[in-house]
Design a protein around this motif. Structure first.
Motif, short mmCIF file in Angstrom:
data_model
loop_
_atom_site.label_atom_id
_atom_site.label_comp_id
_atom_site.label_asym_id
_atom_site.label_seq_id
_atom_site.Cartn_x
_atom_site.Cartn_y
_atom_site.Cartn_z
N ALA A 61 0.82 -1.32 -0.05
CA ALA A 61 -0.01 -0.12 0.07
C ALA A 61 0.84 1.32 0.08
N MET A 62 0.44 2.26 -0.77
CA MET A 62 1.08 3.48 -1.14
C MET A 62 0.54 4.66 -1.10
N THR A 63 -0.58 4.58 -2.12
CA THR A 63 -1.23 5.88 -2.25
C THR A 63 -2.61 5.65 -2.88
N GLY A 64 -3.18 6.91 -3.19
CA GLY A 64 -4.51 7.16 -3.72
C GLY A 64 -5.35 8.12 -2.91
N GLY A 65 -6.47 8.82 -3.55
CA GLY A 65 -7.21 9.91 -2.90
C GLY A 65 -6.93 11.07 -3.15
N ALA A 66 -6.09 11.43 -4.30
CA ALA A 66 -5.84 12.63 -4.84
C ALA A 66 -5.76 12.62 -6.26
N ALA A 67 -5.90 13.64 -6.97
CA ALA A 67 -5.77 13.49 -8.39
C ALA A 67 -4.37 13.36 -8.81
N GLU A 68 -3.28 13.63 -7.92
CA GLU A 68 -1.81 13.69 -8.43
C GLU A 68 -1.26 12.19 -8.01
N THR A 69 -2.23 11.36 -7.42
CA THR A 69 -1.83 9.88 -7.01
C THR A 69 -2.35 8.94 -8.14
N GLU A 70 -3.38 9.49 -8.81
CA GLU A 70 -4.04 8.49 -9.81
C GLU A 70 -2.83 7.90 -10.70
N GLU A 71 -2.26 8.92 -11.27
CA GLU A 71 -1.01 8.18 -12.07
C GLU A 71 -0.14 7.26 -11.48
N ILE A 72 0.12 7.39 -10.14
CA ILE A 72 0.85 6.33 -9.77
C ILE A 72 0.37 5.10 -9.46
N ASN A 73 -0.84 5.18 -9.19
CA ASN A 73 -1.63 3.66 -8.97
C ASN A 73 -1.91 3.38 -10.38
N ALA A 88 -1.51 -3.83 -3.54
CA ALA A 88 -2.36 -3.06 -2.58
C ALA A 88 -2.51 -1.66 -2.86
N VAL A 89 -3.67 -0.94 -2.56
CA VAL A 89 -3.92 0.52 -2.85
C VAL A 89 -3.64 1.09 -1.54
N GLY A 90 -3.51 2.43 -1.34
CA GLY A 90 -3.52 3.09 0.07
C GLY A 90 -4.86 3.38 0.54
N SER A 91 -4.82 3.85 1.64
CA SER A 91 -6.50 3.92 2.46
C SER A 91 -7.30 4.53 1.41
N GLY A 115 -5.95 -9.25 -11.93
CA GLY A 115 -4.92 -9.45 -11.06
C GLY A 115 -5.51 -9.53 -9.68
N ILE A 116 -4.55 -9.86 -8.56
CA ILE A 116 -4.88 -9.78 -7.25
C ILE A 116 -4.61 -8.31 -6.42
N VAL A 117 -5.65 -7.84 -6.21
CA VAL A 117 -5.78 -6.19 -5.58
C VAL A 117 -6.06 -6.44 -4.24
N PHE A 118 -5.39 -5.81 -3.42
CA PHE A 118 -5.78 -5.56 -2.14
C PHE A 118 -6.64 -4.09 -1.71
N GLY A 119 -7.64 -4.23 -1.03
CA GLY A 119 -8.12 -2.93 -0.56
C GLY A 119 -7.44 -2.58 0.74
#
Length: 348
Positions: A61-73, A88-91, A115-119
């Protein structure tokens, strides 16, 4: 406030880096001059809880929750898809509270549909929020992260941690996927792992000290620093050895400063079924791009197979029985915590 905080966390994580004080340098494999093994016969397939994985590497888990993080995910999801590893995604709490940032998480499933994805949610989550988080990603598992010390240092963080175990228990019995409980860099003890397993938690991710330092990150955001807490936590090696007293390897994930194939193999040998890496992939993505992350994962796979061949292990399960020596501060931890280090040195 929460959206901007996620961007701040990423910026500080990249600036501060990882301490490397995970304790895995205290672990030394016993050399096998007659390994009776072939590189071509080594398999990286493994399992944690009810999940079968083609690789022990997980993009944690690293990130998510902001427009700037969508590209990373998006790009990490592509790397996971191309290499066949779990991610895994961030919170996801920010997406539950702010629907406009939902796409920064759902992009992971869009890019990696099979794929296998963790919430991921914090321990403050309700059953309804947990079910929504799983549904949002069609997740294969749900991480619940524990971070009381980070919250205490965080200027706007939580201050009340009562009822956490009961909330997790309700989530475990309500969701349709395995629940993973993880720390974010301060480690988990054997006693805590036992309590989590007793309420039905499928996988414990130790999240030990030595990787991304959220105490240091939050202190960068404070007007009045509590820098004397920057070395708070249990090193990854110590946390793994503590947790393996209470959990079988198939119920343990290792994370916390793991950066290379030798770190991964040591963590697996101690007693983990998989290893979560985050910081090194984020740094590579930001400096070199997605193709470099894919190459990095492929290289890690090749190097893990090389080490497994050298110690005579054809499978991850066989790696759980490979002998190793524990020294340094990790040995002191084991002595103080009643862990017999000779058992690991005398494995057959």
């Amino acid at each position: 406030m929460r959206v901007s905080r996620k961007v701040e966390h990423l910026q500080h994580a990249l600036q501060i880096g990882q301490s490397g004080e995970h304790g895995l340098s205290d672990i030394r494999f016993v050399h096998q001059c007659l390994p009776e093994q072939s590189l071509s016969s080594v398999s990286l397939e493994t399992y944690i809880g009810e999940l079968n994985l083609s690789s022990p590497i997980v993009i944690n888990a690293m990130t998510g929750g902001a427009a700037e993080t969508e590209e990373i995910n998006r790009e990490l999801a592509i790397a996971a898809r191309e290499t066949g590893i779990a991610m895994a995604v961030g919170s996801q709490m920010s997406a539950l509270r702010h629907p406009e940032v939902r796409s920064s998480y759902t992009i992971v499933r869009e890019m990696n549909p099979t794929g296998i994805v963790f919430g991921n949610l914090g321990s403050e989550a309700t059953v309804d929020q947990a079910q929504q988080a799983v549904e949002m990603l069609q997740a294969n598992a749900l991480q619940i992260h524990l971070n009381p010390m980070q919250e205490l240092i965080m200027p706007e963080g939580d201050r009340d941690f009562r009822g956490v175990l009961d909330r997790i228990a309700r989530i475990v019995h309500a969701v349709s996927v395995p629940v993973i409980v993880k720390e974010v860099g301060f480690g988990i003890t054997g006693e805590a792992a036992r309590r989590l397993r007793e309420i039905g938690v499928s996988i414990v991710d130790v999240g030990g000290f030595g990787g991304t330092n959220f105490a240091a990150i939050e202190n960068e955001r404070r007007e009045e620093s509590l820098a004397w807490l920057n070395d708070w936590g249990i090193p990854t090696s110590c946390s793994l050895l503590d947790v393996q007293k209470s959990c079988a390897p198939a119920h343990i994930m290792a994370s916390g400063g793991i950066r290379n194939a030798l770190d991964i193999c040591k963590a697996l040998a101690i007693g983990a079924g998989a290893a979560g890496l985050a910081g090194i992939f984020l740094k590579t993505l930001k400096t070199q791009g997605t193709s470099a992350v894919i190459q990095q994962i492929n290289t890690l796979h090749a190097h893990i197979k090389l080490i497994m061949t050298g110690v005579g292990a054809a499978t991850i399960e066989e790696l759980w029985r490979v002998p190793f020596i524990i020294g340094g501060e990790t040995a002191h931890w084991c002595y103080a915590r009643g862990i017999d280090i000779t058992e690991f040195a005398q494995r057959k």
